[in-house]
Design a protein around this motif. Structure first.
Motif, mmCIF file in Angstrom:
data_model
loop_
_atom_site.group_PDB
_atom_site.id
_atom_site.type_symbol
_atom_site.label_atom_id
_atom_site.label_comp_id
_atom_site.label_asym_id
_atom_site.label_seq_id
_atom_site.Cartn_x
_atom_site.Cartn_y
_atom_site.Cartn_z
ATOM 1 N N SER A 231 7.456 9.803 0.567
ATOM 2 C CA SER A 231 7.088 9.235 0.997
ATOM 3 C C SER A 231 7.884 9.312 2.098
ATOM 4 N N TRP A 232 8.282 9.745 3.840
ATOM 5 C CA TRP A 232 9.042 9.147 4.093
ATOM 6 C C TRP A 232 9.001 7.652 4.620
ATOM 7 N N ASN A 233 8.000 7.287 5.218
ATOM 8 C CA ASN A 233 7.728 5.948 5.745
ATOM 9 C C ASN A 233 8.824 4.653 4.284
ATOM 10 N N ARG A 234 8.356 5.044 3.285
ATOM 11 C CA ARG A 234 8.442 3.934 2.379
ATOM 12 C C ARG A 234 10.058 3.825 2.760
ATOM 13 N N GLY A 235 10.783 4.916 2.915
ATOM 14 C CA GLY A 235 12.432 5.073 3.255
ATOM 15 C C GLY A 235 12.578 4.553 4.328
ATOM 16 N N TYR A 236 11.146 3.997 5.467
ATOM 17 C CA TYR A 236 12.094 3.068 6.942
ATOM 18 C C TYR A 236 12.068 1.865 6.517
ATOM 19 N N LEU A 237 10.589 1.538 5.409
ATOM 20 C CA LEU A 237 10.490 0.702 5.083
ATOM 21 C C LEU A 237 11.874 -0.049 4.089
ATOM 22 N N LEU A 238 12.017 0.567 3.137
ATOM 23 C CA LEU A 238 12.833 0.241 2.347
ATOM 24 C C LEU A 238 14.370 0.054 3.308
ATOM 25 N N VAL A 239 15.003 -0.035 4.101
ATOM 26 C CA VAL A 239 15.756 -0.104 5.515
ATOM 27 C C VAL A 239 15.118 -0.595 6.144
ATOM 28 N N ALA A 240 14.025 -0.873 6.491
ATOM 29 C CA ALA A 240 14.145 -2.131 7.987
ATOM 30 C C ALA A 240 14.361 -3.572 6.685
ATOM 31 N N GLY A 241 14.147 -3.770 4.994
ATOM 32 C CA GLY A 241 14.387 -4.197 4.498
ATOM 33 C C GLY A 241 15.405 -4.778 4.205
ATOM 34 N N LEU A 242 16.211 -3.909 4.250
ATOM 35 C CA LEU A 242 17.900 -4.356 4.377
ATOM 36 C C LEU A 242 18.328 -5.244 5.896
ATOM 37 N N GLN A 243 17.786 -4.413 6.390
ATOM 38 C CA GLN A 243 18.206 -4.710 8.039
ATOM 39 C C GLN A 243 17.578 -6.550 8.144
ATOM 40 N N ILE A 244 16.294 -6.554 7.424
ATOM 41 C CA ILE A 244 16.311 -7.783 7.524
ATOM 42 C C ILE A 244 16.491 -9.029 7.121
ATOM 43 N N ALA A 245 17.293 -8.740 6.118
ATOM 44 C CA ALA A 245 17.267 -9.035 4.822
ATOM 45 C C ALA A 245 18.988 -9.657 5.777
ATOM 46 N N LEU A 246 20.107 -9.224 6.509
ATOM 47 C CA LEU A 246 21.106 -8.663 7.034
ATOM 48 C C LEU A 246 20.896 -9.949 7.740
ATOM 49 N N THR A 247 19.460 -9.887 8.854
ATOM 50 C CA THR A 247 19.647 -10.361 10.249
ATOM 51 C C THR A 247 19.249 -12.101 9.402
ATOM 52 N N ILE A 248 19.295 -12.413 8.138
ATOM 53 C CA ILE A 248 18.463 -13.108 7.599
ATOM 54 C C ILE A 248 19.829 -14.202 8.148
ATOM 55 N N PHE A 249 20.994 -13.292 7.536
ATOM 56 C CA PHE A 249 22.145 -13.583 6.626
ATOM 57 C C PHE A 249 22.632 -14.040 8.622
ATOM 58 N N LEU A 250 22.764 -13.374 9.074
ATOM 59 C CA LEU A 250 23.696 -13.359 10.904
ATOM 60 C C LEU A 250 22.504 -14.722 11.930
ATOM 61 N N PHE A 251 21.372 -15.234 11.130
ATOM 62 C CA PHE A 251 21.037 -15.667 11.795
ATOM 63 C C PHE A 251 21.374 -17.405 11.332
ATOM 64 N N PHE A 252 21.662 -17.690 10.140
ATOM 65 C CA PHE A 252 22.341 -18.418 8.805
ATOM 66 C C PHE A 252 23.428 -18.924 9.785
ATOM 67 N N SER A 253 24.721 -17.923 10.375
ATOM 68 C CA SER A 253 26.230 -17.302 10.578
ATOM 69 C C SER A 253 26.568 -17.621 11.642
#
Length: 386
Positions: free
Chosen positions: A153-175
């Motif tokens: 599934s290529w959809n799952r690949g995009y979902l995995l990267v989206a998850g990494l981006q969301i995790a970074l977004t959380i760090f950015l808001f705390f920073s």
């Protein structure tokens, strides 16, 4: 505290690179699933490029109003949501729709982060940060490959990267509280003031020269990487596997070169780094151009071109506050980003048209002309600024 912010900025640069190679690595499967021709990827990339150009031009107004921290956090969140949208796409029109916020998010964060680093950190960090962009761009094809092999599934690949981006977004808001605290390498703080219009930016002495230089650089980098394998296989008769390996080494040369430049950039300075890069990439292009019997010269030339490309992008960005004033740097960098996206969007397809109508053998000639354009424009700026 400021060192913690630097770590977060490094992570943000990895996140900038993560989505950039996803479309290319997944498209051979995606276009079949979506039942569109192979060439349809050009529509998606054009939409993304259009969004990045628009958001880059507005980055000055956004950053002055909301600050770099907020612009970065919201932009990464926008990109993460767009990637999540890609993961849910079941039709080509859905990809095109999600490409719009993808482009807007990518352009704004690119311009905002580059200006922040240019103002607040030494040249070595600019090189290492862009080296980390290369790390992100190198990781994402492996993530997509894992998704295709494990889940089919290529959809799952995009979902995995989206998850990494969301995790970074959380760090950015705390920073967010960190962005206005602490001392910088140069002792400077963020500059506030009225936003500049595009005509005002273009009237700043020397700006047109750097815009053409940046346009030429990004056009050269993208054209080199996109057409390297095709040129080596179809014009030079090199085996497909060998050509693909050396084409990837072009990007490895950029990443490795930026890592090395981080150790010498503060000593050499941005102006000398650009000159050094131009000399190295010109030498590499000449090795590709010369009709030598051994293929190793052309292959080595491709790697040398990548190493030569390495310092130019970071040095141009880092020198912007010194060349045009700290109060103007965000506006100028925004237009520089827009100029870069114009180069990457239109110049590689232009060579493709020339290759189809005339000859693939023009590949090194085309690259050499772009290098010459960069040399002339950058030296004009150097003479103007003394």
């Amino acid at each position: 505290m400021f060192n913690l912010l630097l770590v977060i900025i490094y992570l943000a640069f990895i996140s900038l690179g993560l989505p950039d190679s996803l479309v290319g690595s997944a498209w051979p499967i995606m276009h079949e699933d979506l039942q569109v021709p192979l060439s349809a990827v050009g529509i998606v990339t054009m939409i993304i490029a259009g969004g990045t150009i628009v958001s880059s031009l507005f980055s000055d107004r956004l950053t002055r109003k909301f600050g770099t921290g907020w612009v970065t956090a919201i932009s990464v969140l926008t990109t993460a949501l767009a990637l999540f949208g890609f993961s849910t796409a079941s039709a080509f029109w859905m990809l095109c729709l999600w490409a719009i916020p993808y482009g807007f998010g990518a352009g704004a964060v690119d311009a905002a982060l580059n200006n922040y680093v240019a103002l607040h950190y030494a040249s070595r960090h600019m090189n290492w940060l862009h080296c980390f962009w290369g790390v992100g761009a190198s990781i994402s094809p492996y993530i997509m490959g894992f998704s295709l092999a494990r889940y089919q599934s290529w959809n799952r690949g995009y979902l995995l990267v989206a998850g990494l981006q969301i995790a970074l977004t959380i760090f950015l808001f705390f920073s967010l509280p960190l962005w206005n605290k602490g001392k910088t390498d140069t002792g400077n703080e963020a500059v506030r003031g009225p936003a500049l219009s595009l005509p005002q930016i273009l009237k700043i002495k020397g700006v047109p020269f750097i815009l053409v230089t940046f346009f030429g650089y990004c056009a050269l980098e993208m054209t080199t990487g996109l057409w390297a394998s095709t040129y080596l296989v179809q014009f030079r008769g090199i085996e497909v596997e060998t050509a693909a390996r050396f084409a990837s080494l072009f990007y490895l040369g950029i990443t490795f070169g930026r890592f090395v430049c981080g150790f010498i950039s503060d000593r050499l300075g941005d102006k000398q780094l650009i000159r050094l890069g131009l000399c190295l990439l010109s030498g590499g292009i000449l090795l590709i151009l010369l009709p030598l019997p051994l293929d190793i010269f052309a292959l080595s030339g491709l790697v040398l071109t990548g190493i030569g490309c390495a310092p130019i992008y970071p040095a141009i960005i880092h020198a912007t506050p010194a060349n045009f004033g700290e109060e103007n740097s965000q506006a100028v960098i925004g237009v520089e980003m827009a100029s870069a996206y114009l180069g990457t969007t239109f110049m590689p397809p232009l060579f493709g048209l020339m290759a189809e109508k005339i000859s693939l053998g023009l590949y090194p000639v085309y690259l050499l002309l772009l290098a010459l354009l960069m040399l002339v424009m950058s030296e004009k700026l150097n003479r103007l600024k003394g």
